[in-house]
Scaffold this active site. Sequence first.
Site, PDB file in Angstrom:
ATOM      1  N   LYS A 169      55.663  24.221  19.811  1.00  0.00           N
ATOM      2  CA  LYS A 169      54.975  24.448  18.546  1.00  0.00           C
ATOM      3  C   LYS A 169      55.052  23.185  17.711  1.00  0.00           C
ATOM      4  O   LYS A 169      56.101  22.531  17.641  1.00  0.00           O
ATOM      5  CB  LYS A 169      55.640  25.610  17.798  1.00  0.00           C
ATOM      6  CG  LYS A 169      55.426  26.947  18.468  1.00  0.00           C
ATOM      7  CD  LYS A 169      53.965  27.329  18.442  1.00  0.00           C
ATOM      8  CE  LYS A 169      53.680  28.541  19.286  1.00  0.00           C
ATOM      9  NZ  LYS A 169      52.247  28.854  19.357  1.00  0.00           N
ATOM     10  N   ASP A 197      51.005  22.801  20.306  1.00  0.00           N
ATOM     11  CA  ASP A 197      50.194  23.867  19.709  1.00  0.00           C
ATOM     12  C   ASP A 197      50.443  23.898  18.204  1.00  0.00           C
ATOM     13  O   ASP A 197      51.546  24.220  17.767  1.00  0.00           O
ATOM     14  CB  ASP A 197      50.596  25.206  20.344  1.00  0.00           C
ATOM     15  CG  ASP A 197      49.752  26.370  19.844  1.00  0.00           C
ATOM     16  OD1 ASP A 197      48.885  26.156  18.974  1.00  0.00           O
ATOM     17  OD2 ASP A 197      49.970  27.496  20.345  1.00  0.00           O
ATOM     18  N   GLU A 223      46.599  22.166  21.281  1.00  0.00           N
ATOM     19  CA  GLU A 223      46.032  23.509  21.077  1.00  0.00           C
ATOM     20  C   GLU A 223      45.826  23.814  19.598  1.00  0.00           C
ATOM     21  O   GLU A 223      46.709  23.537  18.773  1.00  0.00           O
ATOM     22  CB  GLU A 223      47.009  24.511  21.713  1.00  0.00           C
ATOM     23  CG  GLU A 223      46.577  25.948  21.692  1.00  0.00           C
ATOM     24  CD  GLU A 223      47.452  26.787  22.623  1.00  0.00           C
ATOM     25  OE1 GLU A 223      47.847  26.297  23.712  1.00  0.00           O
ATOM     26  OE2 GLU A 223      47.775  27.923  22.267  1.00  0.00           O
ATOM     27  N   GLU A 249      42.196  31.353  21.113  1.00  0.00           N
ATOM     28  CA  GLU A 249      42.985  32.584  21.061  1.00  0.00           C
ATOM     29  C   GLU A 249      42.627  33.431  19.850  1.00  0.00           C
ATOM     30  O   GLU A 249      42.957  34.618  19.816  1.00  0.00           O
ATOM     31  CB  GLU A 249      44.483  32.264  21.069  1.00  0.00           C
ATOM     32  CG  GLU A 249      44.971  31.560  19.826  1.00  0.00           C
ATOM     33  CD  GLU A 249      46.457  31.213  19.898  1.00  0.00           C
ATOM     34  OE1 GLU A 249      46.806  30.251  20.597  1.00  0.00           O
ATOM     35  OE2 GLU A 249      47.259  31.894  19.254  1.00  0.00           O
ATOM     36  N   ASP A 272      42.106  35.331  24.846  1.00  0.00           N
ATOM     37  CA  ASP A 272      43.207  36.259  25.133  1.00  0.00           C
ATOM     38  C   ASP A 272      42.584  37.605  25.487  1.00  0.00           C
ATOM     39  O   ASP A 272      41.832  38.176  24.681  1.00  0.00           O
ATOM     40  CB  ASP A 272      44.113  36.386  23.906  1.00  0.00           C
ATOM     41  CG  ASP A 272      45.351  37.213  24.198  1.00  0.00           C
ATOM     42  OD1 ASP A 272      45.215  38.303  24.803  1.00  0.00           O
ATOM     43  OD2 ASP A 272      46.455  36.798  23.814  1.00  0.00           O
ATOM     44  N   HIS A 299      45.000  32.700  26.964  1.00  0.00           N
ATOM     45  CA  HIS A 299      46.160  32.835  26.080  1.00  0.00           C
ATOM     46  C   HIS A 299      46.819  34.185  26.388  1.00  0.00           C
ATOM     47  O   HIS A 299      46.129  35.182  26.594  1.00  0.00           O
ATOM     48  CB  HIS A 299      45.676  32.808  24.633  1.00  0.00           C
ATOM     49  CG  HIS A 299      46.732  33.092  23.610  1.00  0.00           C
ATOM     50  ND1 HIS A 299      46.945  34.351  23.077  1.00  0.00           N
ATOM     51  CD2 HIS A 299      47.638  32.278  23.029  1.00  0.00           C
ATOM     52  CE1 HIS A 299      47.934  34.292  22.202  1.00  0.00           C
ATOM     53  NE2 HIS A 299      48.379  33.051  22.140  1.00  0.00           N
ATOM     54  N   GLU A 332      50.252  31.321  30.728  1.00  0.00           N
ATOM     55  CA  GLU A 332      51.141  31.224  29.552  1.00  0.00           C
ATOM     56  C   GLU A 332      52.227  32.287  29.599  1.00  0.00           C
ATOM     57  O   GLU A 332      51.936  33.486  29.645  1.00  0.00           O
ATOM     58  CB  GLU A 332      50.329  31.370  28.259  1.00  0.00           C
ATOM     59  CG  GLU A 332      51.238  31.338  27.036  1.00  0.00           C
ATOM     60  CD  GLU A 332      50.508  31.065  25.746  1.00  0.00           C
ATOM     61  OE1 GLU A 332      49.315  31.403  25.639  1.00  0.00           O
ATOM     62  OE2 GLU A 332      51.155  30.508  24.825  1.00  0.00           O
TER      63      GLU A 332
HETATM   64 MG    MG Z   1      48.471  29.062  20.697  1.00  0.00          MG
END
Ligand code: MG
Length: 379
Positions: A169, A197, A223, A249, A272, A299, A332
Amino acid sequence: MKIKDIKTYIVSQKLDNNTRFCYSQAWYNSRTIMILEIICDDGIIGWGEAFGNSFINQSVVENVYKPYLIGKNPFDSEKHWDDLYNMLRDNGQKGSCIEALSAIDNALWDIKGKYTHLPVYTLLGGARRDKIMPYATGLYRNSLDQDPKDLVREALRYKEAGFRAIKTKIGFGIKEDIKLVEQLRLALGDEIELMVDANHAYNSMSAIKVARGIEKFNIAWFEEPVPPEDIEGYKEVRANTIIPISGGEAEFTQYGFNNFINNRCVDILQPDCCVTGGLSAFRRITTLAKIANIQVYPHVWGSAIAVAVGINACFYQPNYPEALVTPKVYFELDRTENIFREELNLDKLQIDDGYIYKKEVEGLGFNINRKLIEKYQIG
Ligand code: MG
């Protein structure tokens, strides 16, 4: 065969020892999901899960979708998708109405697979590969000024556990992000793939500064650099870095992705299947992506149901572009605390030598743990 009943469950668990974690947008101190079962008159049951606000999702299913579906044939699922979408089209082209539709659609795929004794990836059109590569999604934070050394230690644990790719992240400040990525790359070495991300924490100029600062650390993808609505921002970021840009996502259905794809926002699409309208919408999105020659890596962030749905999506999805040697498909695998991911499926997820191998399952391929649902049900 007819649909006899639909039951929804909201399950929730507080994190251990009252801990909490955050990404660039929000804190978590519990895990809560809405799952559902569709029960057919011949005894076959299909399961689905909706990402997002469980209480809104449950209300949409119970009050709108369920009354329509009772008595219908589950094999008419494409027709049901169109009818349910059209029922709320004027009120919910994105968001909870589509997340709830995802749970219904995936449960119908599960039923069709169990009835025909086939894996869902076969019913979708066939597996394109025998193995997929899980990557560790982690490196969330317990405080906003967390020492990067803690995150480096966490990343090294994933490497030791056999992961070949790790996603961190970011979105906590330009300098902080660049410093963290540098330390991660130094600690992990060159053989581990590294993704970042931002969960749309930046505008395009800030995202470009981050991208330029981390380009030299060999990043597999960047991302959600900017908010999902910022189509022009995506294009600006993509035009100003050599790092592949990913996102999707927070995008919904073939209609939303059509716009995202036609604007060439990303190099990698990440729909997703528990958000975007289920595997039916995912299949349409992969067709659009194939026409545009854009890579897709779904995702995944939820319970063992979401994991099973994502695995079927990854085995099915077409190659972009086609060639004798095609890029591997990334799966993922969230590593944050979530009892529903770990224990809702009584059959444990098997990772061998860093890969998930194709199995001949029936339906989505999980063995539901009803005792867990009973224990944690709150709605
Ligand atoms: Mg993400």
